[in-house]
Design an enzyme around this catalytic site. Structure first.
Site, short mmCIF file in Angstrom:
data_model
loop_
_atom_site.label_atom_id
_atom_site.label_comp_id
_atom_site.label_asym_id
_atom_site.label_seq_id
_atom_site.Cartn_x
_atom_site.Cartn_y
_atom_site.Cartn_z
N HIS A 227 60.99 6.92 29.23
CA HIS A 227 61.65 6.88 30.54
C HIS A 227 60.68 7.33 31.65
O HIS A 227 60.91 8.33 32.33
CB HIS A 227 62.93 7.73 30.55
CG HIS A 227 63.92 7.28 31.60
ND1 HIS A 227 65.28 7.33 31.42
CD2 HIS A 227 63.72 6.76 32.85
CE1 HIS A 227 65.88 6.86 32.52
NE2 HIS A 227 64.95 6.51 33.39
N GLU B 189 68.61 9.78 24.95
CA GLU B 189 67.28 10.23 25.37
C GLU B 189 67.23 11.76 25.31
O GLU B 189 68.17 12.39 25.77
CB GLU B 189 66.99 9.74 26.80
CG GLU B 189 66.94 8.20 26.86
CD GLU B 189 66.70 7.65 28.27
OE1 GLU B 189 66.50 8.44 29.21
OE2 GLU B 189 66.71 6.41 28.41
N ARG C 3 68.84 0.95 32.02
CA ARG C 3 69.42 2.09 31.33
C ARG C 3 69.68 1.66 29.90
O ARG C 3 70.11 0.52 29.65
CB ARG C 3 70.75 2.53 31.97
CG ARG C 3 70.63 3.34 33.25
CD ARG C 3 70.05 4.74 33.02
NE ARG C 3 69.98 5.51 34.25
CZ ARG C 3 68.92 5.56 35.07
NH1 ARG C 3 67.84 4.87 34.78
NH2 ARG C 3 68.94 6.31 36.15
#
Ligand code: NAP
Ligand code: GLV
Ligand code: GLV
Length: 329
Positions: free
Chosen positions: A289, A270, A241
């Protein structure tokens, strides 16, 4: 009466089919995510909620969904959900562990190799017509992966899958872990990995790959001081993360040569803001991601997410229950 369920995005059809044939389901069909107010209003009468890691399911959202009994997260990480608040209300939270392990390790490995051998820079070099000399003795030199030392921070499912890949490259594997588990024992016995403290890992590794969940303890685990402990030739890989790394400090590390390169799939914010300094650095490989983003894995995630949801709604213990406390209550 079938349970009412709100699904915050179109997950693969194999999962939606299971949910639709057992529940009264509303699916958010836009590509852009629903706002928190959208979630609160569309899930108002729902017993079930299917969430993505980009949905912030905090205490207030949970408080404002009075009928909610199950939150089925379409991801293994669940740092976007206030687990304590859900548990207080007796709401079961489930995730999708295991089915995405190898796919995510594949992506982490891709970033590791691409960053070390400068694959993205090399691609641009060819496309931008900068390739003028057929074969240059010093053209685009990277560093060897085989035989190097890989440091794995967090020897869980994905960390173990990384360690297993490393044996094929004859690497030495170091790792950190808070606890001794079946996986840490197997990493030592089957893969020859060695447990060390984080500072030793950072000082000795040529590649450092992060595989912990995001928790209060792991937030900014890789901070300025720790980046300075790494080898100037080292590569940092983050598929865990974003906030596990102090991103500002990482930019300084990459600009000032404290480390050589990074491969990043996850970010503090993000989507990554267009003006992020990371986008201007040649020694970073960026991905949006996509750790678990294979056709097969996203289908598997959709099925187990749906099965976990249904189990919870039907009063059975979901296979991938995150908060045991809610089940006991
Ligand atoms: P996992 O099996 O639970 O592994 C996490 C490991 O981290 C556990 O072994 C845990 O062990 C360890 N850990 C926790 N806190 C630690 C600390 N402070 N220091 C060292 N180790 C620590 O989870 P997983 O399935 O491998 O997934 C790991 C994470 O990857 C997820 O939480 C998610 O955030 C991320 N992920 C990202 C993608 C992507 O698309 N990029 C895809 C899948 C997963 P102990 O708790 O015993 O210490
Ligand atoms: C993806 O990041 C996941 O946690 O599954
Ligand atoms: C490179 O292509 C070589 O033959 O060494």
């Amino acid at each position: 009466m079938p349970s009412r369920v709100f699904v915050t995005r179109e997950i693969p059809e194999v999962g939606l089919d299971i949910i639709r044939s057992n529940c009264n389901a509303t699916v958010w069909e836009n590509e852009m995510p629903p706002s928190r107010e959208d979630i609160i209003s569309l899930a108002q009468d729902c017993e079930g909620l299917v969430t993505l890691l980009s949905d912030q399911i905090d205490a207030e959202v949970i408080e404002r969904l009075p009928r909610l009994r199950v939150i089925a997260q379409y991801a293994v990480g669940y740092d976007n959900i206030d687990i304590a608040a859900a548990t207080r209300r007796g709401i079961l939270v489930t995730n999708t562990p295991g089915v995405l392990t190898e796919t995510t390790a594949d992506l982490a490995w891709s970033l590791l190799m691409a960053a070390s051998r400068r694959v993205v820079e090399a691609d641009a070099y060819v496309r931008e017509r900068r390739w003028r000399v057929a074969w240059g003795p010093k053209m685009l030199l990277g560093r060897d992966i085989f035989g190097a030392t890989l440091g794995i921070v967090g020897m869980g499912r994905i960390g173990f899958a990384m360690a297993r890949r490393a044996t094929g490259f004859q690497m030495r594997v170091l790792y950190t872990s808070r606890s001794e588990t079946d996986l840490t024992r197997r990493a030592e016995e089957e893969l020859g990995a060695t447990r060390v403290d984080i500072d030793t890992l950072l000082e000795q590794s040529d590649f450092v790959s992060l595989h912990t969940p995001l928790t209060e303890e792991t937030r900014h685990l890789i901070n300025r001081n720790r980046l300075k402990k790494m080898k100037p030739t080292a590569v940092l890989i983050n598929t865990a993360r974003g906030p596990v790394v102090d991103e500002e400090a990482l930019v300084d590390a990459l600009e000032n040569g404290w480390i050589r390169a990074a491969g990043l799939d996850v970010f503090t914010k993000e989507p990554l803001p267009a003006d992020s300094p990371l986008t201007r650095l040649p020694n970073v490989v960026l991905a949006p991601h996509i750790g678990s983003a294979s056709v097969e894995t996203r289908d598997r995630m959709a099925v187990i997410c749906a099965e976990n949801l249904l189990a919870g709604l039907q009063g059975r213990r979901p296979r991938d229950l995150v908060n045991e406390g809610a089940w006991k209550a």
